[in-house]
Design an enzyme around this catalytic site. Structure first.
Site, PDB file in Angstrom:
ATOM      1  N   CYS A 261       0.816  -1.227   0.000  1.00  0.00           N
ATOM      2  CA  CYS A 261       0.000   0.000   0.000  1.00  0.00           C
ATOM      3  C   CYS A 261       0.845   1.270   0.000  1.00  0.00           C
ATOM      4  O   CYS A 261       0.331   2.354  -0.287  1.00  0.00           O
ATOM      5  CB  CYS A 261      -0.947   0.009   1.188  1.00  0.00           C
ATOM      6  SG  CYS A 261      -2.046  -1.406   1.225  1.00  0.00           S
TER       7      CYS A 261
ATOM      8  N   HIS B 141      -3.200   7.267   2.927  1.00  0.00           N
ATOM      9  CA  HIS B 141      -3.605   5.954   2.417  1.00  0.00           C
ATOM     10  C   HIS B 141      -5.002   5.663   2.953  1.00  0.00           C
ATOM     11  O   HIS B 141      -5.283   5.839   4.144  1.00  0.00           O
ATOM     12  CB  HIS B 141      -2.603   4.902   2.881  1.00  0.00           C
ATOM     13  CG  HIS B 141      -3.046   3.510   2.565  1.00  0.00           C
ATOM     14  ND1 HIS B 141      -3.532   3.158   1.331  1.00  0.00           N
ATOM     15  CD2 HIS B 141      -3.102   2.380   3.336  1.00  0.00           C
ATOM     16  CE1 HIS B 141      -3.855   1.881   1.344  1.00  0.00           C
ATOM     17  NE2 HIS B 141      -3.610   1.394   2.544  1.00  0.00           N
TER      18      HIS B 141
ATOM     19  N   ASN C 161     -10.038   0.019   0.386  1.00  0.00           N
ATOM     20  CA  ASN C 161      -8.579   0.110   0.346  1.00  0.00           C
ATOM     21  C   ASN C 161      -8.100  -0.447  -0.998  1.00  0.00           C
ATOM     22  O   ASN C 161      -8.182  -1.653  -1.232  1.00  0.00           O
ATOM     23  CB  ASN C 161      -8.023  -0.698   1.528  1.00  0.00           C
ATOM     24  CG  ASN C 161      -6.510  -0.680   1.587  1.00  0.00           C
ATOM     25  OD1 ASN C 161      -5.844  -0.258   0.643  1.00  0.00           O
ATOM     26  ND2 ASN C 161      -5.973  -1.151   2.693  1.00  0.00           N
TER      27      ASN C 161
HETATM   28  O1  UT7 Z   1      -3.370  -1.218   3.861  1.00  0.00           O
HETATM   29  C1  UT7 Z   1      -3.201  -1.921   5.045  1.00  0.00           C
HETATM   30  C2  UT7 Z   1      -4.373  -2.832   5.250  1.00  0.00           C
HETATM   31  N1  UT7 Z   1      -4.655  -3.186   6.594  1.00  0.00           N
HETATM   32  C3  UT7 Z   1      -5.434  -2.468   7.396  1.00  0.00           C
HETATM   33  O2  UT7 Z   1      -5.853  -1.377   7.097  1.00  0.00           O
HETATM   34  C4  UT7 Z   1      -5.815  -3.111   8.688  1.00  0.00           C
HETATM   35  C5  UT7 Z   1      -5.964  -2.157   9.821  1.00  0.00           C
HETATM   36  N2  UT7 Z   1      -6.934  -2.687  10.751  1.00  0.00           N
HETATM   37  C6  UT7 Z   1      -8.247  -2.378  10.631  1.00  0.00           C
HETATM   38  O3  UT7 Z   1      -8.637  -1.629   9.764  1.00  0.00           O
HETATM   39  C7  UT7 Z   1      -9.185  -2.949  11.667  1.00  0.00           C
HETATM   40  O4  UT7 Z   1      -8.438  -3.656  12.626  1.00  0.00           O
HETATM   41  C8  UT7 Z   1     -10.255  -3.870  11.034  1.00  0.00           C
HETATM   42  C9  UT7 Z   1     -11.263  -3.035  10.255  1.00  0.00           C
HETATM   43  C10 UT7 Z   1      -9.604  -4.905  10.149  1.00  0.00           C
HETATM   44  C11 UT7 Z   1     -11.016  -4.624  12.128  1.00  0.00           C
HETATM   45  O5  UT7 Z   1     -11.585  -3.715  13.053  1.00  0.00           O
HETATM   46  P1  UT7 Z   1     -11.416  -3.980  14.612  1.00  0.00           P
HETATM   47  O6  UT7 Z   1     -12.208  -2.954  15.315  1.00  0.00           O
HETATM   48  O7  UT7 Z   1      -9.933  -4.049  14.894  1.00  0.00           O
HETATM   49  O8  UT7 Z   1     -12.118  -5.360  14.784  1.00  0.00           O
HETATM   50  P2  UT7 Z   1     -11.488  -6.746  15.334  1.00  0.00           P
HETATM   51  O9  UT7 Z   1     -10.543  -7.329  14.353  1.00  0.00           O
HETATM   52  O10 UT7 Z   1     -11.017  -6.513  16.734  1.00  0.00           O
HETATM   53  O11 UT7 Z   1     -12.783  -7.651  15.359  1.00  0.00           O
HETATM   54  C12 UT7 Z   1     -13.881  -7.381  16.245  1.00  0.00           C
HETATM   55  C13 UT7 Z   1     -14.949  -8.437  16.039  1.00  0.00           C
HETATM   56  C14 UT7 Z   1     -14.411  -9.851  16.082  1.00  0.00           C
HETATM   57  O12 UT7 Z   1     -15.375 -10.651  16.761  1.00  0.00           O
HETATM   58  P3  UT7 Z   1     -15.167 -11.044  18.302  1.00  0.00           P
HETATM   59  O13 UT7 Z   1     -13.856 -11.779  18.371  1.00  0.00           O
HETATM   60  O14 UT7 Z   1     -15.148  -9.752  19.053  1.00  0.00           O
HETATM   61  O15 UT7 Z   1     -16.358 -11.890  18.587  1.00  0.00           O
HETATM   62  C15 UT7 Z   1     -14.359 -10.273  14.644  1.00  0.00           C
HETATM   63  O16 UT7 Z   1     -14.506 -11.667  14.468  1.00  0.00           O
HETATM   64  O17 UT7 Z   1     -15.543  -8.301  14.747  1.00  0.00           O
HETATM   65  C16 UT7 Z   1     -15.543  -9.557  14.079  1.00  0.00           C
HETATM   66  N3  UT7 Z   1     -15.440  -9.305  12.647  1.00  0.00           N
HETATM   67  C17 UT7 Z   1     -16.495  -9.045  11.865  1.00  0.00           C
HETATM   68  N4  UT7 Z   1     -17.802  -8.963  12.126  1.00  0.00           N
HETATM   69  C18 UT7 Z   1     -18.623  -8.653  11.118  1.00  0.00           C
HETATM   70  C19 UT7 Z   1     -14.299  -9.250  11.891  1.00  0.00           C
HETATM   71  N5  UT7 Z   1     -14.614  -8.946  10.626  1.00  0.00           N
HETATM   72  C20 UT7 Z   1     -15.964  -8.817  10.572  1.00  0.00           C
HETATM   73  C21 UT7 Z   1     -16.874  -8.504   9.555  1.00  0.00           C
HETATM   74  N6  UT7 Z   1     -18.185  -8.431   9.865  1.00  0.00           N
HETATM   75  N7  UT7 Z   1     -16.480  -8.253   8.283  1.00  0.00           N
END
Ligand code: UT7
Length: 329
Positions: free
Chosen positions: A116, A256, A286
């Site tokens: 990225c 980004h 993204n």
């Molecule tokens: O260019 C570089 C690319 N990478 C990035 O930009 C990644 C940077 N990170 C992020 O943008 C965020 O960490 C995410 C958007 C990926 C995730 O957000 P978060 O607030 O960090 O959520 P999390 O990973 O802590 O997940 C929270 C919950 C989990 O469930 P439990 O364990 O709390 O029961 C996940 O399983 O959300 C669940 N979850 C979803 N639920 C519905 C994960 N993905 C999804 C989804 N829909 N698509």
């Protein structure tokens, strides 16, 4: 004779027609518009046609950038395509772009993979090559068909990415526009947090007939989130300090476009209002290396970036790579 002053002479972008909304995704994986929008700021993304290639998207963006610069393919002697989704493992996607555009054979054409952050890496590389005086006009392109490297059963990744391309023409400055600085970094120790774990030379393709899973991004999102904020803030502060520009002197920050919450925290840390940031991730998700040049082109065409402005680019991505750039228009 000193190095020539180099500037961005034109910008262009391309987004595929097909729109995939969060509601569409909720029919494929266990997710919802509410979850995706509240956690990332994304509402929809563009998806390339099955037979649409990264090089075709790159060439469309490049044509628009050439027109904007008032130049033709015959003026180009360098093409760098930043991508992690090349048409093929070899040859370079830049060579296909050269062929699509009819750029002369004396042009140097190659790809660069810094995920990225790739557009900023390519911008710095092209600037250095043009600064040497041995090349005159470069096409610097970020183009990605992210839909080709997603596991469409993995809700933690497939909801975040989209396809598209953005391009700039770099060349001898006209008027006051100029490249001011670029700073690039990498933290290879974190490479495993965001990667495509197969399809390369490690591990080798098994000889016993075992079928490897399709190439797909794996990501530790929560860890990346925290590191990205630290890296982007550091990269922004470093470049502002190096060039003695205050955050308040920046007319527009083009970050980004990965996650709105990351951008909001950066704004808060740099003590800048969100109005200083150009954001279009709600419509594209993204798009990796395409993200900054796609946003830049929209920002310029909407009048958000104007002649005389100073713009700050700041990126992070797999590697982990990160970087920043200052550009005067
Ligand atoms: O260019 C570089 C690319 N990478 C990035 O930009 C990644 C940077 N990170 C992020 O943008 C965020 O960490 C995410 C958007 C990926 C995730 O957000 P978060 O607030 O960090 O959520 P999390 O990973 O802590 O997940 C929270 C919950 C989990 O469930 P439990 O364990 O709390 O029961 C996940 O399983 O959300 C669940 N979850 C979803 N639920 C519905 C994960 N993905 C999804 C989804 N829909 N698509």
């Amino acid at each position: 004779m000193g190095s020539p002053v180099i500037a961005i002479l034109g910008t262009g972008s391309y987004a595929p027609e097909k729109i995939l909304t969060n509601d569409d995704l909720s029919k494929i994986v266990d997710t919802s518009d509410e979850w995706i929008f509240s956690r990332s700021g994304i509402r929809e993304r563009r998806i390339a046609g099955e037979n649409e290639t990264t090089s075709q998207m790159a060439a469309s963006a490049a044509r628009a950038a050439l027109a904007d610069a008032g130049l033709t393919a015959a003026d180009i002697d360098l093409i760098i395509v930043a991508t992690m989704t090349p048409d093929l493992p070899m040859p370079a996607t830049a060579c296909f772009v050269q062929s699509h555009l009819g750029v002369p054979t004396h042009a140097a054409c190659f790809d660069l993979n810094a995920a990225c952050s790739g557009f900023l890496y390519a911008l710095d590389t092209a600037w250095a090559m043009l600064g040497s005086g041995r090349y005159r006009h470069a096409l610097v392109i970020g183009a990605e068909k992210m839909s080709s490297v997603l596991d469409w059963t993995d809700r933690t990744t497939c909801v975040l990415f989209g396809d598209g391309a953005g391009a700039v023409v770099l060349g001898p400055a006209r008027g006051t526009a100029q490249m001011i600085g670029v700073k690039l970094y990498a933290e290879g120790a974190h490479a495993g947090l965001l990667c495509i774990p197969n399809g390369g030379s490690n591990p080798p393709v098994p000889a016993n007939g075992t079928v490897l899973a399709p190439r797909a991004i794996t990501m530790k999102g929560r860890e990346i989130f925290k590191i990205a904020i630290r890296e982007m803030e550091d990269a922004a502060r470093d470049i502002l300090e190096q060039h003695q520009v205050s955050a308040a002197q920046i007319n527009c920050v083009i970050p980004h476009q990965a996650n709105l919450r990351i951008i909001e925290v950066i704004a808060q840390y740099l003590e800048l209002p969100m109005e200083s940031f150009f954001v279009n991730l709600d419509r594209y998700g993204n798009t990796s290396a395409a993200s900054i040049p796609l946003a830049l082109d929209e920002a310029r065409r909407s009048g958000r970036v104007k002649p005389g402005d100073t713009t700050l680019f700041v990126a992070f991505g797999a590697g982990l790579t990160y970087g920043s750039a200052l550009v005067r228009w």
